[in-house]
Design an enzyme around this catalytic site. Structure first.
Site, PDB file in Angstrom:
ATOM      1  N   GLY A  26       0.937  -1.316   0.053  1.00  0.00           N
ATOM      2  CA  GLY A  26       0.034   0.078  -0.009  1.00  0.00           C
ATOM      3  C   GLY A  26       1.006   1.312  -0.090  1.00  0.00           C
ATOM      4  N   LYS A  27       1.875   1.270   0.757  1.00  0.00           N
ATOM      5  CA  LYS A  27       2.720   2.425   0.869  1.00  0.00           C
ATOM      6  C   LYS A  27       3.474   2.552  -0.381  1.00  0.00           C
ATOM      7  CE  LYS A  27       5.130   2.731   4.533  1.00  0.00           C
ATOM      8  NZ  LYS A  27       6.162   2.656   5.761  1.00  0.00           N
ATOM      9  N   ASP A  84       9.551   6.505   7.076  1.00  0.00           N
ATOM     10  CA  ASP A  84       9.132   5.838   8.344  1.00  0.00           C
ATOM     11  C   ASP A  84       7.966   6.468   8.788  1.00  0.00           C
ATOM     12  OD1 ASP A  84       9.756   3.852  10.301  1.00  0.00           O
ATOM     13  OD2 ASP A  84       9.742   5.107  11.738  1.00  0.00           O
ATOM     14  N   SER A  85       6.812   5.859   9.091  1.00  0.00           N
ATOM     15  CA  SER A  85       5.630   6.694   9.400  1.00  0.00           C
ATOM     16  C   SER A  85       5.032   5.873  10.495  1.00  0.00           C
ATOM     17  CB  SER A  85       4.994   6.819   8.230  1.00  0.00           C
ATOM     18  OG  SER A  85       4.670   5.654   7.661  1.00  0.00           O
ATOM     19  N   GLY A 165      -3.030  -0.024   7.035  1.00  0.00           N
ATOM     20  CA  GLY A 165      -2.764   0.531   8.502  1.00  0.00           C
ATOM     21  C   GLY A 165      -3.888   1.112   9.246  1.00  0.00           C
ATOM     22  N   ASP A 167      -5.884   3.637   8.645  1.00  0.00           N
ATOM     23  CA  ASP A 167      -6.730   4.636   7.804  1.00  0.00           C
ATOM     24  C   ASP A 167      -8.157   4.345   8.337  1.00  0.00           C
ATOM     25  OD1 ASP A 167      -4.390   5.437   6.568  1.00  0.00           O
ATOM     26  OD2 ASP A 167      -4.593   4.484   4.632  1.00  0.00           O
ATOM     27  N   LYS A 187      -6.471  11.392  -0.367  1.00  0.00           N
ATOM     28  CA  LYS A 187      -5.593  11.075   0.641  1.00  0.00           C
ATOM     29  C   LYS A 187      -4.282  11.681   0.202  1.00  0.00           C
ATOM     30  CE  LYS A 187      -3.460   7.377   3.309  1.00  0.00           C
ATOM     31  NZ  LYS A 187      -3.050   5.733   3.353  1.00  0.00           N
TER      32      LYS A 187
END
Length: 213
Positions: A26-27, A84-85, A165, A167, A187
């Site tokens: 997804g990222k 990194d999130s 995640g 979301d 988004k």
């Protein structure tokens, strides 16, 4: 926007390889979409199945993104972008924070665990923010980093089927929806990662267009 530069020496090359240091599908889709049109040959960790887990033992998002990018740049010899999130929930003292991906074993269980932790918390105290740090590391070791955030609330239950995640439980007040109820275009416009990638794109554009005198 937080931007840091460390000993930047831009260089010119006909077509550079850019390694996106993630295995998160997804990222990766979001990153590729926001970098679309740049003159790079895009590689991902899927092109390097021999690589093990990347280091994520830093104390901040920027530290983790930088460690991952440095590791991959050294292993491949190519320009590397790593992010990194995570999600910081105010009432939980900023948790899960940099441990967001390890909060539980999958997205469904991560969301359930967080909702359980907040089940007695009223709406006005359910404030949270997403954070995204991006590091761009050149093969010669030069590093540039950016960090962006997006503020919202933790919903009482998951809503929407888009995204990944946290979301489905991250409610974004300006649009009156969770991130999982937004289209990818919506988004990307408002999210922490979208804002950070637009800043990162400007750095990458410099790498493409700069010509030494």
């Amino acid at each position: 926007m937080l931007v840091k530069n460390r000993d930047i020496r831009l260089f010119s090359q006909s077509v550079m390889k850019l390694v996106i240091a993630t295995r998160n599908i997804g990222k990766l889709a979001e990153i590729k979409e926001l970098l679309q049109g740049l003159d790079f040959e895009i590689k991902t960790l899927a092109d390097y199945p021999e690589f093990g887990e990347l280091p994520e033992d830093g104390t901040t998002f920027i530290e983790n993104a930088t460690k991952k990018a440095i590791t991959v740049a050294k292993l491949t010899g190519h320009l590397t972008l790593a992010d990194d999130s995570g999600l910081e929930v105010t009432v939980l003292g900023g948790a899960p924070g940099i441990k967001s991906a390890r909060y539980a074993k999958n997205d469904v269980e991560r969301n359930k665990k967080l909702l359980d932790a907040l089940k007695l918390i009223p709406w006005e105290q359910r404030t949270a923010r997403f954070v995204c740090a991006i590091a761009i590391v050149q093969p010669n070791g030069n590093i540039q980093t950016v960090q962006e955030t997006c503020d919202g609330f933790i919903a009482f239950e998951p809503q929407g089927t888009n995204g990944f995640g946290f979301d489905p439980i991250f409610y974004y007040p300006p649009l009156g929806k969770t991130f999982a109820e937004l289209s990818r275009t919506e988004k990307s416009k408002y999210s922490h990662r979208g804002k950070a990638l637009r800043a990162a794109r400007k750095i990458l554009e410099q790498l493409i267009t700069y010509t030494p005198s």
